[in-house]
Design a protein around this motif. Sequence first.
Motif, short mmCIF file in Angstrom:
data_model
loop_
_atom_site.label_atom_id
_atom_site.label_comp_id
_atom_site.label_asym_id
_atom_site.label_seq_id
_atom_site.Cartn_x
_atom_site.Cartn_y
_atom_site.Cartn_z
N ARG A 31 0.87 -1.24 -0.10
CA ARG A 31 -0.10 -0.06 0.04
C ARG A 31 0.71 1.20 -0.08
NH1 ARG A 31 -2.46 -3.04 -1.54
NH2 ARG A 31 -4.66 -4.02 -0.87
N GLU A 32 2.07 1.44 0.23
CA GLU A 32 2.97 2.34 0.52
C GLU A 32 3.16 2.89 -0.93
OE1 GLU A 32 3.60 -0.45 1.99
OE2 GLU A 32 3.65 -0.10 3.96
N PHE A 47 0.92 3.13 -3.30
CA PHE A 47 -0.26 3.91 -3.69
C PHE A 47 -0.26 5.39 -2.98
CE2 PHE A 47 -1.27 -0.48 -4.85
CZ PHE A 47 -1.73 -0.03 -6.21
N GLU A 48 0.13 4.97 -1.67
CA GLU A 48 0.27 6.01 -0.56
C GLU A 48 1.16 7.30 -1.30
OE1 GLU A 48 0.99 4.66 2.98
OE2 GLU A 48 -0.98 3.72 3.38
N ALA A 49 2.47 6.69 -1.66
CA ALA A 49 3.27 7.78 -2.07
C ALA A 49 2.79 8.21 -3.45
CB ALA A 49 4.66 6.93 -2.39
N THR A 100 -0.26 9.16 -4.02
CA THR A 100 -1.13 10.11 -3.70
C THR A 100 -0.61 11.33 -3.17
OG1 THR A 100 -2.71 8.10 -3.06
CG2 THR A 100 -3.23 10.30 -2.41
N LEU A 101 0.56 11.16 -2.48
CA LEU A 101 1.42 12.44 -2.05
C LEU A 101 1.59 13.32 -3.15
CD1 LEU A 101 2.93 10.81 1.23
CD2 LEU A 101 0.79 12.20 1.07
#
Length: 303
Positions: A192-193, A195-197, A199-200
């Motif tokens: 998931r990291e 997709f989180e990166a 998004t950021l």
Amino acid sequence: MSTLTVPHSRADLRTPSPTGKRRRRPVRATVQKVLTTAITVVVLAVVVVPLIWLFLGSLKTQAEFLDNPAFALPENWLNFENYSRAITEGNLGQYARNSVLAVFPSLFLTLLFGVAAGFALEVMVWKGRSTVLLLFLAGIMVPGQMILLPLFTMYFRAGLTGSLWPLVITYTAIGLPLTTFMMATFFRSVPRELFEAATLDGASVIRMFFSIGIPLVSNALFTVALVQFFFIWNDLLIAMTFTNSDELRTIQVGLLNFRGQFGQIEYGPTLAAVCLNVLGTLLIYLFLNQRVMKGLTAGSVKG
């Protein structure tokens, strides 16, 4: 008064060696190896012998099928006339074209919607996604034979009969639940990291889907595509239900209805057509075998 017994030699101090166990291990390993080899040979024979019989039968004439035993060898090993007759008289080329026109659009739509649905159900966070996933799982448990008659009525009222659209729509609808479930499982192994990166960094959902999601599950995508391809290409029941003319028959229905003069079954050209069909699908599987193996293990580990 207790006495202490002292061993007379150093041999008495040694622990007895388990010679029995040392002898049993090689025997057990040999037996397991022999059983594994025997099972492998039996399975290989079950797969290879029908293919050999199919190829040898495609070289026989009609008289050889009627007069000689079933497992007799062909008299002429260079008799490839049945293959030319299967393509020309049997309309194998037209049936193959219909199969291609029905299979590849269905496969494209199934993968597009299935991968997108798996991404939305596993990566995106929204209320009710578990319920939607259960609805897709319920779609897997619905037998395809139960929906053929209602679908035929709907296609007839919509004026879609007499074309390949009923096949495309039905194949897409039947393959979508399994594709969605499998792709959701594969997306679960993606960290998931990532997709989180993204998004950021300001990436949109569509950008994450095409630039991160699809490349990371490419092997799984090949696996699902191959499974759905074999299901659609080898389908007979759905194609028989929705093809009402010889011009719309797929290759499986065409092989079933191959007839010669006066309705006589032409065994040689029929086996030749089956041999060409099997050879094509076999080559596709052998070419994509490694990608399939990678895709099967892609969803078994986490991150």
